[in-house]
Design a protein around this motif. Structure first.
Motif, PDB file in Angstrom:
ATOM      1  N   GLU A 168       0.818  -1.223   0.000  1.00  0.00           N
ATOM      2  CA  GLU A 168       0.000   0.000   0.000  1.00  0.00           C
ATOM      3  C   GLU A 168       0.846   1.265   0.000  1.00  0.00           C
ATOM      4  O   GLU A 168       0.317   2.369  -0.034  1.00  0.00           O
ATOM      5  CB  GLU A 168      -0.940  -0.001   1.212  1.00  0.00           C
ATOM      6  CG  GLU A 168      -2.022  -1.068   1.163  1.00  0.00           C
ATOM      7  CD  GLU A 168      -3.027  -0.836   0.045  1.00  0.00           C
ATOM      8  OE1 GLU A 168      -3.235   0.341  -0.343  1.00  0.00           O
ATOM      9  OE2 GLU A 168      -3.595  -1.817  -0.454  1.00  0.00           O
ATOM     10  N   GLY A 169       2.165   1.106   0.064  1.00  0.00           N
ATOM     11  CA  GLY A 169       3.041   2.277   0.054  1.00  0.00           C
ATOM     12  C   GLY A 169       3.037   3.050   1.357  1.00  0.00           C
ATOM     13  O   GLY A 169       3.244   4.270   1.363  1.00  0.00           O
ATOM     14  N   ILE A 170       2.806   2.355   2.471  1.00  0.00           N
ATOM     15  CA  ILE A 170       2.893   2.978   3.791  1.00  0.00           C
ATOM     16  C   ILE A 170       4.336   2.839   4.262  1.00  0.00           C
ATOM     17  O   ILE A 170       4.797   1.736   4.566  1.00  0.00           O
ATOM     18  CB  ILE A 170       1.927   2.310   4.791  1.00  0.00           C
ATOM     19  CG1 ILE A 170       0.488   2.509   4.336  1.00  0.00           C
ATOM     20  CG2 ILE A 170       2.141   2.865   6.196  1.00  0.00           C
ATOM     21  CD1 ILE A 170      -0.533   1.746   5.169  1.00  0.00           C
ATOM     22  N   HIS A 171       5.053   3.942   4.310  1.00  0.00           N
ATOM     23  CA  HIS A 171       6.486   3.909   4.613  1.00  0.00           C
ATOM     24  C   HIS A 171       6.742   4.587   5.958  1.00  0.00           C
ATOM     25  O   HIS A 171       6.642   5.814   6.062  1.00  0.00           O
ATOM     26  CB  HIS A 171       7.279   4.615   3.508  1.00  0.00           C
ATOM     27  CG  HIS A 171       7.052   4.018   2.156  1.00  0.00           C
ATOM     28  ND1 HIS A 171       6.884   4.778   1.015  1.00  0.00           N
ATOM     29  CD2 HIS A 171       6.936   2.726   1.763  1.00  0.00           C
ATOM     30  CE1 HIS A 171       6.690   3.981  -0.024  1.00  0.00           C
ATOM     31  NE2 HIS A 171       6.716   2.734   0.405  1.00  0.00           N
TER      32      HIS A 171
ATOM     33  N   VAL B  75       4.514   1.759  13.395  1.00  0.00           N
ATOM     34  CA  VAL B  75       3.443   2.042  12.442  1.00  0.00           C
ATOM     35  C   VAL B  75       2.523   0.836  12.291  1.00  0.00           C
ATOM     36  O   VAL B  75       1.305   0.994  12.131  1.00  0.00           O
ATOM     37  CB  VAL B  75       4.035   2.486  11.084  1.00  0.00           C
ATOM     38  CG1 VAL B  75       2.949   2.615  10.025  1.00  0.00           C
ATOM     39  CG2 VAL B  75       4.772   3.809  11.253  1.00  0.00           C
ATOM     40  N   LEU B  76       3.063  -0.359  12.379  1.00  0.00           N
ATOM     41  CA  LEU B  76       2.217  -1.555  12.300  1.00  0.00           C
ATOM     42  C   LEU B  76       1.211  -1.596  13.452  1.00  0.00           C
ATOM     43  O   LEU B  76       0.128  -2.181  13.324  1.00  0.00           O
ATOM     44  CB  LEU B  76       3.072  -2.826  12.335  1.00  0.00           C
ATOM     45  CG  LEU B  76       4.217  -2.949  11.315  1.00  0.00           C
ATOM     46  CD1 LEU B  76       4.874  -4.314  11.432  1.00  0.00           C
ATOM     47  CD2 LEU B  76       3.727  -2.701   9.899  1.00  0.00           C
ATOM     48  N   LEU B  77       1.573  -0.974  14.568  1.00  0.00           N
ATOM     49  CA  LEU B  77       0.694  -0.941  15.740  1.00  0.00           C
ATOM     50  C   LEU B  77      -0.279   0.236  15.692  1.00  0.00           C
ATOM     51  O   LEU B  77      -1.078   0.424  16.617  1.00  0.00           O
ATOM     52  CB  LEU B  77       1.524  -0.832  17.018  1.00  0.00           C
ATOM     53  CG  LEU B  77       2.668  -1.829  17.209  1.00  0.00           C
ATOM     54  CD1 LEU B  77       3.308  -1.635  18.573  1.00  0.00           C
ATOM     55  CD2 LEU B  77       2.183  -3.252  17.039  1.00  0.00           C
TER      56      LEU B  77
ATOM     57  N   ALA C 240       4.231   7.919   9.394  1.00  0.00           N
ATOM     58  CA  ALA C 240       4.501   7.262   8.115  1.00  0.00           C
ATOM     59  C   ALA C 240       4.351   8.259   6.978  1.00  0.00           C
ATOM     60  O   ALA C 240       3.706   9.295   7.117  1.00  0.00           O
ATOM     61  CB  ALA C 240       3.553   6.082   7.914  1.00  0.00           C
ATOM     62  N   ILE C 241       4.974   7.925   5.857  1.00  0.00           N
ATOM     63  CA  ILE C 241       4.764   8.655   4.609  1.00  0.00           C
ATOM     64  C   ILE C 241       3.796   7.846   3.762  1.00  0.00           C
ATOM     65  O   ILE C 241       4.022   6.669   3.498  1.00  0.00           O
ATOM     66  CB  ILE C 241       6.086   8.848   3.843  1.00  0.00           C
ATOM     67  CG1 ILE C 241       7.141   9.541   4.707  1.00  0.00           C
ATOM     68  CG2 ILE C 241       5.840   9.625   2.550  1.00  0.00           C
ATOM     69  CD1 ILE C 241       6.824  10.955   5.098  1.00  0.00           C
ATOM     70  N   LEU C 242       2.726   8.474   3.343  1.00  0.00           N
ATOM     71  CA  LEU C 242       1.749   7.841   2.452  1.00  0.00           C
ATOM     72  C   LEU C 242       1.346   8.859   1.400  1.00  0.00           C
ATOM     73  O   LEU C 242       0.880   9.954   1.734  1.00  0.00           O
ATOM     74  CB  LEU C 242       0.523   7.366   3.236  1.00  0.00           C
ATOM     75  CG  LEU C 242      -0.594   6.712   2.412  1.00  0.00           C
ATOM     76  CD1 LEU C 242      -0.092   5.446   1.710  1.00  0.00           C
ATOM     77  CD2 LEU C 242      -1.803   6.384   3.274  1.00  0.00           C
ATOM     78  N   GLY C 243       1.570   8.495   0.136  1.00  0.00           N
ATOM     79  CA  GLY C 243       1.242   9.424  -0.939  1.00  0.00           C
ATOM     80  C   GLY C 243       2.020  10.715  -0.877  1.00  0.00           C
ATOM     81  O   GLY C 243       1.526  11.777  -1.257  1.00  0.00           O
ATOM     82  N   GLY C 244       3.263  10.633  -0.353  1.00  0.00           N
ATOM     83  CA  GLY C 244       4.114  11.808  -0.276  1.00  0.00           C
ATOM     84  C   GLY C 244       3.873  12.693   0.928  1.00  0.00           C
ATOM     85  O   GLY C 244       4.563  13.704   1.104  1.00  0.00           O
TER      86      GLY C 244
END
Length: 509
Positions: free
Chosen positions: A133-136, A160-162, A167-171
């Motif tokens: 999903e591009g969750i960085h 972030v998993l918790l 996180a960076i999502l979509g920039g």
């Protein structure tokens, strides 16, 4: 489970470098094979049996590090895992780039899918979903000792998993909970062993190392192309590249470099036979096979080390259902990567060192075989490319500081329980810096060499050199008066790291 077209499937064989690059750079989706899912499930079932039997397992029903002797009741084991993630997420400094973060996530996923870590399949699925999903996760670069694994960086990843952290999502940089919500992913609730399994490993140093290595291979290609172009500009001789010379000192990498240079210069009318005026060239030209070849030999060793580590299981303790055994060990210790990264640092720093010396010969009117001073037709009124060599000199000098081996350092931690550490993450980060510096140094040599060959007459250069010059001039226009070169240099260096010049050189092989 049928793979989606373009998907990288993690199976029992693990990944290769091409798979890694597809996921990290090109953001190909990832899928885990049925066999790996089964291995994960079987290992978790074994751990549950071990705990039901009342056995003591480090980090599952004990404290961590120096606190391993503290035995915890069952009702505290879940809180232990969450507390571990939160307490260890204390990294500092600028965040890692998204490609490094993707590399860390991918490598952590591969390690868990080997089926020796004791996590539930949902942990694997969670990591895979965030990657796809591009969750960085936002992961600070500093804070890892490189033993007990990359604890701080991997803790930031795991937060972030918790549904915590950032996180960076979509920039956009957003809270971890918001990133999961936007992707429709439920936060993970950790059970016994899972927090430790997520943060105990070498995935930060290995991800950085793999990215640095992939760029270093392209820097090596650029070094050979730039060297060949400079040889034409300085009317060098091909005698040092003769097959016989390489045969009697039979390093295969030395022979490979000499062979490539002969191919790049085939048909050139600018290289010369030795004569009365010049019997032999300076070392920076004459010893290219020996210097570049030694660096290539080092890169091959680094590749072998990284390929082993990228598919290794590096957490602790490890579970072996077939042996009915739980072993506490030290696979999290980053020494193999630390040593390899220090080797990479030295090898690539040397490519930059010799390239800077070639650049100096191109611009120095006392050394450049009659070319204009600093490659400026009106030198004096104009400075030409004089200061480009200054930039190279600055970068290679900085590289010499960064190339000091990090792996020889160690500092005790956790009440002296963890009394020898690798500093492998520091070494990998320094290696990545050196590779970027070297790409810039090679970009500068290419700019200067291309300009010098323009003065000589591009039509007299070899076919491959003409292709290289054409490629350079896509980014950097030929000299037509003094101007700023900062952006040109940066763009050319970036294109080298992306592999554009490697593709140009591969044509016609």
């Amino acid at each position: 489970m049928k793979p989606i077209a373009g998907t990288v499937v993690i199976d029992e064989q693990g990944l290769d470098l091409a798979d890694f690059e597809r996921v990290v750079t090109h953001q190909s989706p990832v899928q885990v094979s049925q066999a790996c899912h089964k291995a994960v499930s079987d290992c978790r079932a074994f751990l549950d049996r071990v705990l039901d039997d009342g056995r003591i397992v480090y980090g599952v029903n004990t404290g961590f590090g120096k606190l391993a002797s503290v035995i915890l009741p069952e009702e505290q084991t879940r809180a232990l895992q969450v507390n571990l993630i939160r307490s260890h997420a204390c990294g500092v400094g600028a965040p890692y780039s998204e490609d490094v973060v993707r590399g860390m996530m991918l490598l952590r996923l591969v390690s868990l899918t080997r089926g020796y870590s004791g996590v539930r399949p949902v942990v694997v699925e969670m990591l895979m979903a965030c990657l796809n999903e591009g969750i960085h996760p936002v992961i600070p670069q500093q804070g890892s000792l490189g033993a007990s694994g990359d604890l701080a960086p991997l803790a930031h990843l795991s937060l972030v998993l918790l549904g915590e952290g950032e996180a960076i999502l979509g920039g956009k940089r957003i809270p971890g909970a918001e990133a999961l919500q936007q992707a429709g992913i439920e936060p993970l609730t950790l059970q016994a062993k899972e927090g430790l399994a997520l943060i105990n490993g070498t995935q930060a140093m290995t991800a950085v190392g793999l990215i640095a290595y992939l760029k270093a291979k392209r820097v090596m290609d650029a070094a050979n192309a730039a060297a060949a172009l400079t040889m034409e500009a300085l009317h060098a001789t091909l005698h040092p590249f003769a097959e016989g010379i390489q045969r009697v000192r039979p390093f295969p990498e030395q022979a490979a470099i000499a062979r490539d240079i002969r191919r790049y210069l085939a048909g050139s009318h600018l290289v010369r036979e030795p004569g009365r005026d010049k019997v032999q060239d300076a070392y920076a030209l004459r010893c290219i096979p020996q210097v570049h070849g030694a660096s290539l030999r080092a890169l091959r060793h680094v590749q072998e080390t990284l390929e082993i580590e990228m598919n290794a299981v590096t957490d602790n303790p490890l579970l072996f259902p077939d042996e009915n055994a739980v072993y506490s060990g030290g696979n999290f210790h980053g020494q193999p990567i630390a040593l390899a990264m220090d080797y990479l640092k030295i090898a690539v720093a040397e490519l930059a060192n010799i390239a800077e010396r070639r650049t100096e010969r191109l611009v120095n009117p006392q050394l450049n075989e009659g070319l204009p001073a600093f490659l400026a037709p009106d030198a004096g009124q104009s400075s030409g490319l004089m200061i480009l060599q200054y930039v190279s000199a600055s970068l290679v000098s900085e590289n010499k500081v960064l190339a000091h081996p990090a792996s020889v350092d160690s500092i005790p931690s956790s009440g002296n329980q963890e009394d020898h550490v690798s500093m492998g993450t520091t070494s990998a980060r320094q290696a990545n810096q050196i590779v970027d510096h070297a790409a810039t140094v090679l970009a500068i040599e290419l700019i200067c060499a291309a300009q010098a060959v323009v003065f000589r007459g591009v039509e007299h250069a070899s076919l491959i050199s003409r292709r290289v010059i054409e490629w350079v001039h896509r980014y950097v226009a030929p000299y037509a008066g003094d101007r700023s070169y900062s952006r040109d240099i940066a763009q050319l260096a970036d294109a080298i790291c992306r592999g554009e010049l490697s593709d140009v050189l591969a044509k016609g092989k």
